[in-house]
Motif scaffolding. Structure first.
Motif, short mmCIF file in Angstrom:
data_model
loop_
_atom_site.label_atom_id
_atom_site.label_comp_id
_atom_site.label_asym_id
_atom_site.label_seq_id
_atom_site.Cartn_x
_atom_site.Cartn_y
_atom_site.Cartn_z
N TYR A 77 0.81 -1.23 0.00
CA TYR A 77 0.00 0.00 0.00
C TYR A 77 0.84 1.28 0.00
N TYR B 189 2.49 1.88 -3.49
CA TYR B 189 1.56 2.29 -4.54
C TYR B 189 0.97 3.67 -4.27
N ALA B 190 0.75 3.98 -3.00
CA ALA B 190 0.23 5.31 -2.67
C ALA B 190 1.24 6.38 -3.05
N GLN C 173 1.16 7.20 -6.77
CA GLN C 173 -0.04 7.90 -7.24
C GLN C 173 -0.59 7.29 -8.53
N PHE D 160 -5.58 0.81 -7.64
CA PHE D 160 -6.59 0.79 -6.57
C PHE D 160 -8.02 0.65 -7.08
N GLN E 176 -8.45 0.74 -0.49
CA GLN E 176 -8.87 1.57 -1.62
C GLN E 176 -9.46 2.89 -1.10
N SER F 194 -8.92 4.25 1.83
CA SER F 194 -7.87 5.02 2.49
C SER F 194 -7.05 5.80 1.47
N PHE F 195 -6.76 5.18 0.34
CA PHE F 195 -6.00 5.89 -0.71
C PHE F 195 -6.77 7.10 -1.19
N GLU G 241 -4.51 9.77 0.58
CA GLU G 241 -3.25 9.77 -0.16
C GLU G 241 -3.33 10.35 -1.57
N ALA G 242 -4.47 10.21 -2.22
CA ALA G 242 -4.57 10.58 -3.64
C ALA G 242 -4.41 12.08 -3.84
N SER H 264 -4.85 11.96 -9.39
CA SER H 264 -5.39 10.62 -9.11
C SER H 264 -6.88 10.67 -8.80
N ARG I 25 -1.01 16.68 -0.26
CA ARG I 25 -0.76 16.04 -1.56
C ARG I 25 -1.12 16.99 -2.69
#
Length: 284
Positions: A41, A44-45, A48, A53, A66, A68-69, A73-74, A78, A206
């Motif tokens: 995770y 991949y996070a 981006q 995901f 998914q 959470s991203f 994170e996105a 994204s 981000r």
């Protein structure tokens, strides 16, 4: 597991990712797959890549990861990819749209906000939390946060609805009256969540763009020698940022109590007939 963690600690990021991917491809059962997805995770996070995901071919299949991203994170690219992708589920699209609107507003990316706003469902005002059951409309994000009708500060200072406001801000992002109105939105029940998101974004941003802080808007107005009503209201709001605890809830840098005393004296001296000056008893 131990070998993979050692690779992580040694900073061999690419080797660690390949190692976890190898185990993921050979995982047996939900428990093993879930474990190696969890290890992958953060890799991949960081990359981006939304395709990892979403969709049937996603490497990360756990719904919680998914989500959470998308939530945490996105970045803007994204999120919009998820919103526009045919591979995304309705839940993923809606959550990604909500986070795009929320974070683009916090980062004053009004162009992105306006692009995303037109994608809201027509009945967006119904997407809100029930204060009694604590459930949201069809278990979807509270899109009603962005349906704000504006407000009237004085007959001369009136704020339009949020979408009209952000359209104007896209063309005039430094306009003090418009920025003041964005601060009024942030103070409103619909804008309640903005303060929470602002604090998080300061830690792990981000998105691109300066974070909006209504307290800084008030300071800018005070420094600009603005029209009397505008300055008086900014002085009042600057002081009220510290009410009643003495702690600042306006997201800008703290100021000393001596500065608040100067603001207090200023409004009492120069604008004594205003309701704002008359209502102030303390400067906390």
């Amino acid at each position: 597991m131990l070998k993979g963690r050692i690779l992580e600690e040694l900073g061999q990021t690419q080797n660690a990712q390949q190692y976890w991917e190898g185990w993921l491809s050979h995982s047996k059962g939900v428990e093993q797959r879930g474990l190696f997805e969890l290890m992958l995770y953060p890799h991949y996070a960081q990359q981006q890549s939304a395709n990892l995901f979403i969709g049937s071919d996603a490497k990360i299949k756990q719904a919680s990861l998914q989500k959470s991203f998308i939530e945490n994170e996105a970045n803007e690219k994204s999120l919009m990819q998820i919103v526009q992708s045919k591979a995304s589920s309705t839940d993923q699209k809606n959550l990604a749209l909500y986070k795009t609107l929320q974070k683009s507003l916090v980062h004053q990316n009004f162009k992105l906000f306006n692009q995303a706003f037109v994608l809201l469902p027509q009945d967006a005002a119904k997407y809100k939390y029930d204060s009694e059951t604590y459930q949201n409309y069809k278990n979807q994000p509270p899109f009603s946060d962005f349906i704000w009708a504006g407000t009237k500060i004085t007959p001369q200072m009136q704020c339009p609805d949020l979408f009209s406001l952000t359209q104007k801000l896209e063309n005039s992002p430094q306009d003090l009256k418009l920025r003041l109105c964005l601060g009024e939105y942030a103070r409103s029940p619909q804008g309640y969540n903005i303060s929470y998101v602002t604090a998080l974004e300061k830690e792990t941003a981000r998105f691109q763009g300066a974070i909006f802080a209504r307290g800084q808007v008030y300071k800018d107005i005070i420094k600009s020698n603005s029209v009397p009503d505008l300055e008086a209201y900014a002085l009042y709001r600057s002081i009220m940022c510290y009410s009643p605890s003495g702690m600042n809830d306006c997201q800008d840098a703290e100021v000393e109590k001596s500065t608040r005393k100067q603001w207090f004296d200023h409004i009492k001296r120069d604008y004594p007939s205003t309701s704002w000056a008359q209502s102030l008893k303390y400067y906390w």
